[in-house]
Design an enzyme around this catalytic site. Structure first.
Site, PDB file in Angstrom:
ATOM      1  N   CYS A  81     -22.533  -8.071 -19.038  1.00 49.10           N
ATOM      2  CA  CYS A  81     -21.364  -7.950 -18.211  1.00 49.10           C
ATOM      3  C   CYS A  81     -20.355  -7.184 -18.722  1.00 49.10           C
ATOM      4  O   CYS A  81     -19.961  -6.887 -20.013  1.00 49.10           O
ATOM      5  CB  CYS A  81     -20.684  -9.583 -18.654  1.00 49.10           C
ATOM      6  SG  CYS A  81     -21.760 -10.780 -17.684  1.00 49.10           S
TER       7      CYS A  81
ATOM      8  N   CYS B  83     -17.932 -12.985 -20.191  1.00 42.28           N
ATOM      9  CA  CYS B  83     -19.280 -13.158 -20.520  1.00 42.28           C
ATOM     10  C   CYS B  83     -19.193 -14.163 -21.920  1.00 42.28           C
ATOM     11  O   CYS B  83     -20.264 -14.905 -21.778  1.00 42.28           O
ATOM     12  CB  CYS B  83     -19.832 -11.866 -20.930  1.00 42.28           C
ATOM     13  SG  CYS B  83     -21.619 -11.815 -21.503  1.00 42.28           S
TER      14      CYS B  83
ATOM     15  N   CYS C  26     -25.459 -13.312 -21.196  1.00 39.38           N
ATOM     16  CA  CYS C  26     -25.134 -14.617 -20.611  1.00 39.38           C
ATOM     17  C   CYS C  26     -26.057 -14.876 -19.590  1.00 39.38           C
ATOM     18  O   CYS C  26     -26.162 -15.862 -19.065  1.00 39.38           O
ATOM     19  CB  CYS C  26     -23.766 -14.592 -20.295  1.00 39.38           C
ATOM     20  SG  CYS C  26     -23.429 -13.546 -18.978  1.00 39.38           S
TER      21      CYS C  26
ATOM     22  N   GLY D  87       0.631  -1.138  -0.042  1.00 33.01           N
ATOM     23  CA  GLY D  87       0.158  -0.103  -0.098  1.00 33.01           C
ATOM     24  C   GLY D  87       0.787   1.141  -0.085  1.00 33.01           C
ATOM     25  O   GLY D  87       0.260   2.248  -0.207  1.00 33.01           O
TER      26      GLY D  87
END
Lengths: 300, 312
Positions: B293, B299, B271, B59
């Site tokens: 998607c 997808c 889908c 981080g």
């Protein structure tokens, strides 16, 4: 006698290169705090005092006498050139043990404040933690102490968030009760403080300063710039708060009326040095130093 | 430059990138001939070193010397530099832009990587060893042998609350994060919810608050205790940071206002998936809303699977 909550020893703050003659050629006798040889500004020098729990100490002096420098050094706003500071407090870590930041902000990372270590030598991180938990400050200028683009409630919430509060509902309850105590209209807690009057901004600052139940309250010219009736109400509030919460308080002011009303003990500063100290009524009624005499006679 | 153009007998724009790279350089300059992965070895070494540091401090934003690339800053140069520094001849690369493999940005970056590395490329998440992405994390769970490189426009999560870089560095150093928490508080006061859609700030390893790049909130839980190494590169801002595998990543939230992902009331129209992040499509003439998607490769794989089942 109890250990003092706060002890300051030999505090000095200098701006400039410094030379051997700086200290001797400045001060109240020379009536200047600028060294004539090298131009160094001796903002304050050799300031030593201590503060007991529940005691209200006044620092009085004219503009440029170094009184604000002292309070800023205690609040870690400026780095002092020399001197020591000791704090002796008991700190409740229970709340900070849980939050997301517990590892960095919890007890483990927290500096020890048993009055043995010089606080000025701590890391900036440790000092910031200490400041957030143990100190509250109210500045003369609300712009310094408040974020004007956030709500008044948010300004208080910021301190609570630093202290590990993580429940918005609880925080708002706490803010509401603080605002009730400091007489800020709770209906306006979500408005920015820039829309408030000067007196109300000061009261928001006071609520913010008291939010984490600090042991040390620093007041830097709190009533300067307010009109007389508002001044009286703010002073009334501060007087009852310091008594009620048993806070160790430092009041910086050039107004002897404020000092007289709030404090029990007073330091008089001139050209960066303490010229007189003692019980407030003693200093004001029987001033010993010529400068204090001048100050008292011109004020009353 | 003029000599070079004259020597090659044409303008720079008329040549392909490959011919430019393979051209004999003027004397005194480091050879670019047959250089694998475009960047010179010293640059790659620096980026790898900075990446290691980023992995060691999850981080934390590590500054690096972001190099000029034949792509403008702000078009994924941070991600490309990470990819080029890490890539080997055996790697299989996938490039996604907003979940899509065939948007202009993804196609061009993929072409560039192919041109300068000659590696195999794929659209299947499971096949790829190195995935460079912008604004999305693939839907398909990723494994420990894969690396996800994210392109980052603004690496500093505190930038919205503090404009000064010096000040934000101090704030990270001292874990002084109250101002970003305050921003969330103010959001709740004003709207009764946290209104951050993308770039949702997260606390990494319980120490640093990090900007997860503009991924939707949907993808944020995927960062927590993942199997995969996530690397973040900001080319313009010259920062690299990382989430190593099995790292705690917590979105900032309050006890009474929890972090939550986006909710869709319908499934994908192609889908039928209801467990993926969906894009909204508004049809121009009827103003009807459809959802598909966002991860197109996922997808497509699902549709093929369904077709197989339907037609044995």
């Amino acid at each position: 006698m109890n250990e003092p909550v706060l002890a300051i020893a030999n505090l000095g703050k200098y701006y400039g290169p410094g030379c051997e003659r700086c200290i001797n050629s400045t001060g109240p006798v020379a009536a200047t705090n600028i060294c004539p040889h090298c131009g160094t500004v001796i903002a304050c020098h050799g300031v030593t005092f201590s503060l007991q729990k529940g005691e209200v100490l006044g620092i009085v002096g004219e503009s440029g006498s170094g009184k604000s420098t002292v309070i800023k050094a205690i609040h870690f706003d400026i780095e002092p050139s020399m001197g020591e500071m000791y704090l002796n407090l008991t700190i409740d870590h229970s709340r900070r043990e849980n939050g997301l930041l517990a590892i960095v902000n919890g007890k483990r990372g927290f500096p020890v404040v048993d009055g043995k270590d010089n606080i000025f030598t701590l890391t900036p991180f440790a000092r910031r933690q200490l400041r957030n938990v143990c100190m509250g400050i109210v500045y003369q200028n609300p712009m310094l102490g408040l974020r004007m683009n956030f709500s008044a409630g948010g300004n208080v919430a910021e301190r609570l968030l630093m202290d590990g509060w993580d429940h918005v509902g609880e925080m708002r309850q706490r803010i509401r009760s603080l605002f009730e105590r400091t007489e800020v209209d709770t209906k306006r807690m979500d408005e920015p403080p820039s829309s408030f009057s000067g007196g109300m901004q000061q009261r928001v600052q006071i609520a913010r300063a008291l939010s984490t139940e600090p042991s040390l309250l620093l007041l830097d010219e709190v009533t300067t710039g307010l009109d007389v009736s508002v001044q009286a109400r703010v002073l009334d509030l501060l007087r009852s708060l310091t008594r009620e919460l048993n806070l160790a308080t430092i009041v910086v002011s050039h107004d002897l009326g404020v000092i007289n009303l709030l404090t029990t003990r007073t330091l008089v500063m001139k050209s960066g040095r303490i010229v007189e100290s003692g019980l407030t009524n003693q200093v004001l009624e029987d001033p010993q130093h010529p400068y204090t005499q001048l100050l008292v006679s011109s004020a009353l | 430059m003029a000599e070079q153009q004259g020597g090659a007998g044409g303008t720079l724009s008329s040549k392909t990138l490959t011919s430019y790279l393979q051209e004999t350089p003027p004397a005194g300059r480091i050879s670019t001939t047959n250089r694998f992965a475009f960047l010179d070895e010293a640059t790659k070494m620096e980026i790898r070193r900075k990446t290691l540091k980023a992995v060691a401090i999850p981080g934390y934003q590590v500054p690096f010397g972001s190099r000029e690339l034949p792509i403008a800053r702000g078009w994924g140069t941070g991600g490309i530099q990470l990819t080029l520094a890490l890539i080997g001849p055996e790697d299989i690369v996938k490039v996604i832009d907003q979940g899509c493999d065939d948007s202009v940005n993804a196609v061009n970056i993929r072409k560039f990587i192919q041109q300068v590395c000659g590696v195999e490329v794929t659209e299947k998440t499971a096949e790829a060893t190195l995935i460079q992405t912008r604004h999305r994390v693939p839907e398909e769970p990723m494994g420990k042998d894969q690396i996800l490189v994210l392109q980052v426009p603004i690496p500093e999560p505190l930038r919205d609350v503090e404009p000064s870089e010096q000040e934000t560095r101090r704030m990270h150093g001292e874990a002084d994060y109250s101002s970003i928490w305050l921003r969330l508080y103010e959001d709740i006061v004003a709207y009764n919810e946290i209104t951050i859609g993308a770039r949702y700030p997260v606390l990494v390893n319980r120490r640093h608050i990090m900007d997860p790049s503009p991924i939707p909130r949907w993808d944020v839980p995927l960062l927590h205790q993942s199997e995969t190494l996530y690397l973040f590169g900001a080319g313009r801002e010259k920062r690299i940071y990382a989430i190593p595998p099995h790292t705690e990543v917590h979105p900032l939230e309050f006890a009474d206002h929890r972090f939550r992902v986006e909710r869709f009331n319908q499934g994908c129209m192609l889908c039928g998936a209801t467990d993926t992040y969906l894009d909204e499509i508004v049809e121009g003439s009827t103003a009807q809303r459809f959802y598909t998607c966002s991860d197109t490769a996922h997808c497509r794989a699902r549709q093929e699977q369904q077709n197989k089942v339907v037609a044995p």
